[in-house]
Design a protein around this motif. Sequence first.
Motif, mmCIF file in Angstrom:
data_model
loop_
_atom_site.group_PDB
_atom_site.id
_atom_site.type_symbol
_atom_site.label_atom_id
_atom_site.label_comp_id
_atom_site.label_asym_id
_atom_site.label_seq_id
_atom_site.Cartn_x
_atom_site.Cartn_y
_atom_site.Cartn_z
ATOM 1 N N HIS A 279 0.866 -1.179 0.000
ATOM 2 C CA HIS A 279 0.000 0.000 0.000
ATOM 3 C C HIS A 279 0.909 1.237 0.000
ATOM 4 C CE1 HIS A 279 -3.343 -2.664 0.801
ATOM 5 N NE2 HIS A 279 -2.775 -3.082 1.922
ATOM 6 N N PRO A 280 1.445 1.584 -1.168
ATOM 7 C CA PRO A 280 2.421 2.682 -1.253
ATOM 8 C C PRO A 280 1.749 4.052 -1.244
ATOM 9 C CG PRO A 280 2.055 1.756 -3.429
ATOM 10 C CD PRO A 280 1.225 0.925 -2.471
ATOM 11 N N ASN A 281 0.975 4.313 -0.201
ATOM 12 C CA ASN A 281 0.263 5.584 -0.120
ATOM 13 C C ASN A 281 1.209 6.733 0.185
ATOM 14 O OD1 ASN A 281 -2.618 5.170 -0.624
ATOM 15 N ND2 ASN A 281 -2.528 3.777 1.136
ATOM 16 N N THR A 282 0.781 7.913 -0.201
ATOM 17 C CA THR A 282 1.510 9.143 0.054
ATOM 18 C C THR A 282 0.523 10.170 0.602
ATOM 19 O OG1 THR A 282 1.041 10.024 -2.145
ATOM 20 C CG2 THR A 282 3.042 8.674 -1.903
ATOM 21 N N LYS A 283 1.039 11.314 1.016
ATOM 22 C CA LYS A 283 0.141 12.379 1.449
ATOM 23 C C LYS A 283 -0.835 12.755 0.337
ATOM 24 C CE LYS A 283 2.958 14.559 5.026
ATOM 25 N NZ LYS A 283 3.680 15.783 5.441
ATOM 26 N N PHE A 284 -0.369 12.694 -0.898
ATOM 27 C CA PHE A 284 -1.233 13.052 -2.016
ATOM 28 C C PHE A 284 -2.393 12.064 -2.161
ATOM 29 C CE2 PHE A 284 -2.472 12.749 -6.503
ATOM 30 C CZ PHE A 284 -2.864 14.060 -6.743
ATOM 31 N N SER A 285 -2.093 10.759 -2.171
ATOM 32 C CA SER A 285 -3.166 9.771 -2.350
ATOM 33 C C SER A 285 -4.138 9.792 -1.175
ATOM 34 C CB SER A 285 -2.572 8.362 -2.519
ATOM 35 O OG SER A 285 -1.913 7.925 -1.344
ATOM 36 N N ILE A 286 -3.612 10.015 0.023
ATOM 37 C CA ILE A 286 -4.474 10.075 1.211
ATOM 38 C C ILE A 286 -5.359 11.314 1.158
ATOM 39 C CG2 ILE A 286 -4.477 10.326 3.725
ATOM 40 C CD1 ILE A 286 -1.920 8.552 3.719
ATOM 41 N N ALA B 184 -4.854 10.753 8.340
ATOM 42 C CA ALA B 184 -3.546 10.437 8.923
ATOM 43 C C ALA B 184 -3.101 9.150 8.235
ATOM 44 C CB ALA B 184 -3.635 10.293 10.438
ATOM 45 N N ALA B 185 -2.374 8.284 8.932
ATOM 46 C CA ALA B 185 -1.950 7.022 8.323
ATOM 47 C C ALA B 185 -1.489 6.054 9.390
ATOM 48 C CB ALA B 185 -0.823 7.256 7.312
ATOM 49 N N GLU B 186 -1.474 4.784 9.020
ATOM 50 C CA GLU B 186 -0.864 3.718 9.826
ATOM 51 C C GLU B 186 0.419 3.324 9.101
ATOM 52 O OE1 GLU B 186 -2.056 -0.602 11.802
ATOM 53 O OE2 GLU B 186 -3.180 0.133 10.063
ATOM 54 N N HIS B 187 1.557 3.698 9.676
ATOM 55 C CA HIS B 187 2.852 3.518 9.024
ATOM 56 C C HIS B 187 3.469 2.167 9.387
ATOM 57 C CE1 HIS B 187 2.295 7.895 9.510
ATOM 58 N NE2 HIS B 187 3.055 8.056 8.445
ATOM 59 N N GLN C 269 13.285 10.507 7.989
ATOM 60 C CA GLN C 269 14.443 11.315 7.591
ATOM 61 C C GLN C 269 14.010 12.641 6.977
ATOM 62 O OE1 GLN C 269 16.877 8.722 5.041
ATOM 63 N NE2 GLN C 269 18.472 8.783 6.616
ATOM 64 N N ASN C 270 12.924 12.597 6.191
ATOM 65 C CA ASN C 270 12.436 13.791 5.496
ATOM 66 C C ASN C 270 11.393 14.558 6.302
ATOM 67 O OD1 ASN C 270 14.047 13.102 3.296
ATOM 68 N ND2 ASN C 270 12.395 11.974 2.277
ATOM 69 N N ASN C 271 11.132 14.098 7.522
ATOM 70 C CA ASN C 271 10.095 14.707 8.369
ATOM 71 C C ASN C 271 8.799 14.864 7.577
ATOM 72 O OD1 ASN C 271 8.780 15.836 10.518
ATOM 73 N ND2 ASN C 271 9.968 17.739 10.569
ATOM 74 N N ASP C 272 8.375 13.764 6.972
ATOM 75 C CA ASP C 272 7.237 13.778 6.060
ATOM 76 C C ASP C 272 6.156 12.789 6.486
ATOM 77 O OD1 ASP C 272 6.049 14.903 3.796
ATOM 78 O OD2 ASP C 272 6.732 13.284 2.488
ATOM 79 N N LEU C 273 6.004 12.595 7.775
ATOM 80 C CA LEU C 273 5.041 11.644 8.311
ATOM 81 C C LEU C 273 3.614 12.177 8.200
ATOM 82 C CD1 LEU C 273 7.140 10.888 11.497
ATOM 83 C CD2 LEU C 273 6.649 9.201 9.704
ATOM 84 N N CYS C 274 2.661 11.255 8.133
ATOM 85 C CA CYS C 274 1.245 11.618 8.127
ATOM 86 C C CYS C 274 0.751 11.612 9.568
ATOM 87 C CB CYS C 274 0.443 10.633 7.276
ATOM 88 S SG CYS C 274 0.893 10.680 5.527
#
Length: 266
Positions: free
Chosen positions: A74-81, A104-107, A118-123
């Motif tokens: 499930h290669p979701n991103t902020k965009f798809s979410i 949000a997301a379940e990582h 690393q990129n501080n890009d968490l949902c």
Amino acid sequence: MTFFSNLFKREKKSTSVRSIIQLEFLEVDMHNHLLPGIDDGSTSVQQSLGFIKELNSLGFKKFICTPHIMDGVHPNTKFSITQSHQALLEGLRKAGSNIEIFPAAEHMIDDGLHTLIQNNDLCLMPGGYVLIEMSYLSESKALFQTILNINKLGYKPILAHPERYNYYHTNFDIYKQIKDAGCLLQLNLLSLSRYYGVDVKAIAMTLVKSGMYDFVGTDLHHEKHLQSLKNVVEKYPVREMLKSCNILNPTLIDHINDQNGNQIIA
């Protein structure tokens, strides 16, 4: 009458169950797969609306939607979410519902999560919480480093459904170590029953009695989950069972009120 005009009409309360709205004390369902069409949860906006209606009748007022982010599956991103969130918001609007949902997301703890950290890009969930999970097949050796790294960013990790990781069932101290490392624990409501098996229920009840849980979620994916959740509500005095834990779900309301739904995932 159309589906949308009928969907959120209040029905007469049933007197045949223990308390059909007994989950009202939780206020927020902070772990579910209600966003349509992006993981192994809801397959459509219409199905999501039906799920939300039913969960609302059990007492939930707001929903933090947590689709999987999982490398290769499930290669979701902020965009798809965000796209799925907007589609469901529009469905709620058309249905005349004022129920609030937040993305949000379940990582999954995998290489992809390492990159997001690393990129501080968490949902993020409201309040700066980060929901994480592991494989059910084998323990992630990166768990404690992941917890540390999330804390270093100033966020608060929550480990989803720890009772379901069978490899921890013979080592109860690991749950204490996880909490001591700065990670909160989230219970799946269905784990209070035998839905996932006798062993999962036994560990869940031990964690409950030890006051180890911080959050509760439905982790709802599909119709079978929904029907089983209704059975749990009818059969078990959930609020009474969880009195030994300091459940933080209601505190999420303040965080939700402090920010716009569209800002949470940004």
